[in-house]
Design an enzyme around this catalytic site. Structure first.
Site, PDB file in Angstrom:
ATOM      1  CB  SER A 259      99.889  51.283  25.752  1.00 44.36           C
ATOM      2  OG  SER A 259     100.982  50.996  26.082  1.00 44.36           O
ATOM      3  N   GLY A 260     100.867  51.262  28.770  1.00 43.58           N
ATOM      4  CA  GLY A 260     101.829  51.738  29.775  1.00 43.58           C
ATOM      5  C   GLY A 260     103.080  52.561  28.922  1.00 43.58           C
ATOM      6  CG  ASP A 261     106.580  52.279  26.202  1.00 43.96           C
ATOM      7  OD1 ASP A 261     106.716  53.374  25.754  1.00 43.96           O
ATOM      8  OD2 ASP A 261     107.649  51.847  26.910  1.00 43.96           O
ATOM      9  CG  ASP A 262     106.250  54.813  22.482  1.00 43.24           C
ATOM     10  OD1 ASP A 262     105.655  55.837  23.025  1.00 43.24           O
ATOM     11  OD2 ASP A 262     107.083  54.089  22.290  1.00 43.24           O
ATOM     12  CB  SER A 293      99.651  55.974  25.748  1.00 37.87           C
ATOM     13  OG  SER A 293     101.088  55.783  26.294  1.00 37.87           O
TER      14      SER A 293
END
Length: 480
Positions: A259-262, A293
């Site tokens: 992921s690019g986030d959580d 991540s």
């Protein structure tokens, strides 16, 4: 759980009759007027269905260029008539099925063949505008309305989104580019959002390139998310994996997320809107999760947590090249609470921080938040953690005058990177205890010594969501 049991009892006769017919079809085979062959397939679901159809029966074309939005909408509208007759299943055959947003119905299964790819349209007009969530007061990306998710549901009962690891591709790059350039007037669509619903299953799919969050159950109960592979470029904006939001009784298990986030972000509303709505996320189980991540957390609690987060149990968590393990994110103005958090058996490799708590996260929906709305963070338990190649063990920052309390860490071994931070524990406005933790914790978390305290708590009873089981179902498909 009573609603769940009642719904199942009301369908049992229809399902038995329908499944009997399916067994007959699977046993003897059927030739249609168009000389297609029908065979059966099996899948695991919380409910089986008595009726089925293919999106191709409603004019759908899986060539990757034909827009199938109306075909999906027509198919689901037709199948909705069977909600009281054993429910229905919509089969997505092999192919590349370009579509905009469509809404699901109750007592319904969306099933993607292993060679089916659902392609999210990049045309904004294919995503109807809907109101902001009441616990947020506005869209996350922008004030006002937001684009409906690719797959959307509201006020539903008994919905399954599953497949044989078929793919949902949000084609998010165009959305990310517009977002970064400030060219969007509304909040980006999610891949899957289910609101105000109960008895939901999302499983056995690959989700890629979401415009924003991937899976967002909000104001839901009795939710099972399992067997998902979620992939996004690690620099893509806000491509959270799974975000249970103001939900009760949720189980997330056996998922792999890049992921690019959580990877998992637990939420319950934003500042004054979340406080007023007052719906916590509680009784959440997360297990056998693998996360990559580099810029965010494996599991984040917040930052929108103003309705409260409680009774979260996470176990058997693996992270590789991620920013932090379990992160608590909050701030003055949030109100609410994060309490009764239990984490055990984490294996972490190449991390910036193992433990991270933030009391100054900021990011308010508007200037009307209450500066006296102070969040409460207490009873946070970590045990049996092994980490290696770590830059810094912990960054724990409570709120001055409002410390985070009841922190417990036991049996934690952290191996440091080749060039670690000189200060390994940066602690302020926190209180708790530790036992058998390496490297030595900060003075605010005094080491009780080997054997002097029990391992930090982890509930021995089953969470209610454990009573929600999947079963083996059968359905039919055409083979031309």
């Amino acid at each position: 759980m009573e609603l769940w049991a009642s719904a199942r009892r009301s369908k049992v006769i229809g399902v038995i009759v329908g499944l009997g017919y399916l067994v007959l079809l699977c046993t003897i085979g059927v030739e249609s007027r168009k000389s297609s062959k029908r065979d059966c397939f099996e899948y695991e679901a919380i409910s089986c269905r008595a009726h089925s159809a293919s999106v191709s029966d409603f004019g759908g074309v899986g060539d990757g260029t034909t827009v199938n939005t109306q075909a999906f909408r027509a198919a689901i509208d037709h199948l909705s008539q069977f909600s009281s007759e054993g429910g229905s299943l919509l089969y997505v055959p092999p192919g590349r099925w370009l579509t905009g947003s469509f809404n699901l119905t109750s007592y319904f299964t969306l099933y993607l063949d292993k060679d089916a790819v659902l392609l999210g349209s990049q045309d904004e007009s294919e995503y109807p505008l809907i109101e902001p969530l009441p616990s947020y007061g506005r869209g996350r990306d922008a004030d006002g309305a937001r684009f409906s998710s690719l797959i959307f549901g509201n006020n539903l009962t008994d919905v399954v989104i599953t497949g044989a690891n078929g793919t949902i591709d949000g084609q998010g790059e165009l959305w990310w580019t517009k977002f970064r350039a400030g060219e969007l007037n509304y909040t980006r669509p999610y891949l899957i959002e289910i609101m105000f619903s109960t008895s939901i299953q999302i499983s056995n799919l690959t989700l890629i390139n979401s415009p924003s969050w991937n899976v967002h159950p909000v104001y839901c109960s009795n939710v099972v998310v399992q067997g998902l592979t979620i992939l996004a470029p690690v620099r893509s904006p806000n491509t959270d994996g799974i975000n249970p939001d103001s939900c009760t009784n949720t189980r997330i298990q056996d998922c792999y997320i890049v992921s690019g986030d959580d990877c998992v972000a637990v939420k319950s509303g934003w500042d004054e809107y979340g406080i007023a709505f007052g719906m916590p996320t509680k009784r959440l189980v997360i297990r056998r999760l693998t996360c990559i991540s580099p810029t965010s957390a494996v599991i984040a609690l917040g930052s929108e947590m103003s309705g409260g987060i409680e009774d979260v149990r996470a176990e058997d968590i693996t992270a590789i090249n991620s920013e932090s393990g379990v992160r608590i994110k909050t701030a003055v103005g949030r109100g609410g609470y994060v309490k009764d958090i239990y984490v055990r058996r984490m294996t972490l490799k190449t991390m910036k921080w193992v433990f991270w708590m933030t009391g100054n996260y900021g990011s308010h929906p508007d200037n009307n938040y209450d500066p006296s709305a102070i969040p409460m963070i207490q009873n946070i338990n970590y045990r049996d953690v092994v980490a290696e190649n770590v830059t810094m063990a912990a960054r724990l920052e409570g709120i001055p005058g409002d410390p985070f309390t009841g922190i417990c860490m036991s049996n934690v071994t952290i191996g440091l990177a080749q060039n670690p931070k000189k200060l390994q524990w940066n602690c302020s406005d926190v209180a708790g205890i530790t036992s058998e933790v390496t490297p030595k914790p900060c003075d605010l978390l005094p080491d009780q010594g080997q054997g002097k305290i029990r391992a930090c708590n982890y509930p021995e009873d089953n969470s209610p969501i454990e009573n929600m089981e999947v079963q083996t179902c059968s359905s039919i498909r055409n083979r031309w």
